[in-house]
Design an enzyme around this catalytic site. Structure first.
Site, short mmCIF file in Angstrom:
data_model
loop_
_atom_site.label_atom_id
_atom_site.label_comp_id
_atom_site.label_asym_id
_atom_site.label_seq_id
_atom_site.Cartn_x
_atom_site.Cartn_y
_atom_site.Cartn_z
N CYS A 140 33.12 47.23 35.15
CA CYS A 140 34.08 46.14 34.97
C CYS A 140 33.37 44.79 34.96
O CYS A 140 33.06 44.23 36.02
CB CYS A 140 35.12 46.19 36.09
SG CYS A 140 36.29 44.84 35.99
N CYS A 143 35.19 41.96 36.65
CA CYS A 143 35.19 41.99 38.12
C CYS A 143 33.84 41.52 38.65
O CYS A 143 33.78 40.79 39.64
CB CYS A 143 35.40 43.41 38.66
SG CYS A 143 36.68 44.34 37.85
N ASP A 144 32.76 41.97 38.02
CA ASP A 144 31.43 41.81 38.63
C ASP A 144 30.49 40.89 37.86
O ASP A 144 29.39 40.60 38.34
CB ASP A 144 30.77 43.20 38.76
CG ASP A 144 31.61 44.14 39.62
OD1 ASP A 144 32.26 43.64 40.55
OD2 ASP A 144 31.64 45.34 39.34
#
Ligand code: NDP
Length: 317
Positions: A140, A143-144
């Site tokens: 992701c 997300c990261d």
């Protein structure tokens, strides 16, 4: 003192909180089915890990995934959906009503069940991928990606997700390698054009990842093979701090497989153009039954169909 264990009974239980689950909830609530919706681990589903959604009708300026899912949640709640956090750990669809166990403890009985549990990111299956999961390996980017600002990263895959993630990371990172196993991108034309025009994305066509390497501090790079098995096969290493998988998804159907008919890939099989599964009173909507389209809007559409199918089923009981 009474030890009697009362089992809750609901008319319509919805499992999952992506576009399919929430849309099913909006329709079911408005049809007076008093739906109870269990969100699963990732409340809002996969779209909560997306940045900009530009293709969902009704948002002419675009919208972020988390905002769109929060809008859907509020809309489902507005009509009385009982939204609860919990994970289905077991089902018994052998009789009627259907029995659903939550978090390994509580059991609920439901006259109708709508499965909208979506799908989960696929990994390559390399042992080193496990070793660096959370320490350089992610599925992701939104997300990261933040952790890799100014660094070099790689994205694996040639579809829309891979292109979207590569473009997102290109805005944060110094350089992005896009590792594509074929000699073309499968993504839509507009995404391909954006990727190929990005100055800091290098597309490595016909490359596969052999292994990842690094230290206890985290990932340091990936070993790739070009045209594996061909006369001009060649190995190379790229130095990357982040390695992002974007190679598709696996439907979240494990808990249902004893009772629900699945296809070879694990997707729920539905009857004709309906959302009916092989078990009367159990319906499926969204990515969990759709290996083809897998869009927010198509998931929402099938969630609507599932609620209508459930309503008709309940009316006929
Ligand atoms: P796709 O199935 O479309 O693409 C998966 C990609 O990963 C393919 O390029 C595939 O290669 C590659 N791949 C699969 N397994 C491996 C492996 N073991 N090693 C290396 N590469 C591998 O998945 P997506 O998640 O990209 O997209 C799913 C659906 O969602 C699509 O319909 C897509 O259009 C849609 N989508 C739409 C978006 C939008 O419109 N904004 C954004 C994101 C997704 P190969 O081509 O060789 O099979």
């Amino acid at each position: 003192m009474s030890t009697e264990n009362t089992i809750e009974r609901v008319k319509c239980l919805i499992i999952g909180s992506g576009p399919a689950g929430y849309t099913a909830a909006i329709y079911a609530a408005r049809a007076n089915l008093s739906p109870v919706l269990y969100t699963g681990l990732q409340m809002g589903g996969q779209l909560t890990t997306t940045t900009e959604v530009e293709n969902f009708p009704g948002y002419p300026e675009g919208v972020t995934g988390p905002v769109m899912m929060e809008d859907m949640r509020r809309q489902a709640e507005r009509f009385g959906t009982d939204i609860r956090f919990g994970i289905v750990t077991k089902v018994d669809f052998s009789g009627h009503p259907h029995k659903i166990t939550l978090d390994g403890e509580q059991t609920i009985e439901a006259n109708a069940v709508i499965i909208a549990t979506g799908a989960t990111a696929r990994y390559l299956g390399l042992p080193s991928e496990e070793q660096f999961r959370g320490a350089g390996v992610s599925a992701c980017a939104t997300c990261d990606g933040f952790f890799y600002r100014g660094k070099e990263v790689a994205v694996v895959g040639g579809g829309d997700t891979a292109c979207e993630e590569a473009l997102y990371l290109a805005g944060l990172c110094r350089k992005v390698y896009l590792i594509v196993r074929k000699n073309y991108l499968r993504a839509s034309k507009v995404m391909q054009q954006r990727v190929l025009a990005a100055p800091n994305i290098e597309v490595l066509f016909e490359h596969n990842t052999v292994e990842l390497f690094g230290s206890e501090m985290g990932l340091e790079g990936a070993r790739l093979v070009y045209r594996k098995g061909e006369a001009d096969e060649a190995f190379k290493e790229i130095r990357v701090d982040g390695f992002f998988l974007a190679i598709g998804h696996v439907p979240n159907t494990g808990v249902f497989k004893e009772f629900i008919r699945l296809d070879a890939e694990g997707y729920i099989v539905t009857e004709g153009t309906s959302t009916r599964t092989n078990v009367p009173g159990v319906f499926a909507a969204g990515d969990v039954m759709d290996p083809v389209y897998r869009q927010g809007i198509t998931s929402a559409g099938s969630g609507c169909k599932a609620a209508i199918d459930a309503e008709r089923y309940l009316a006929g009981l």
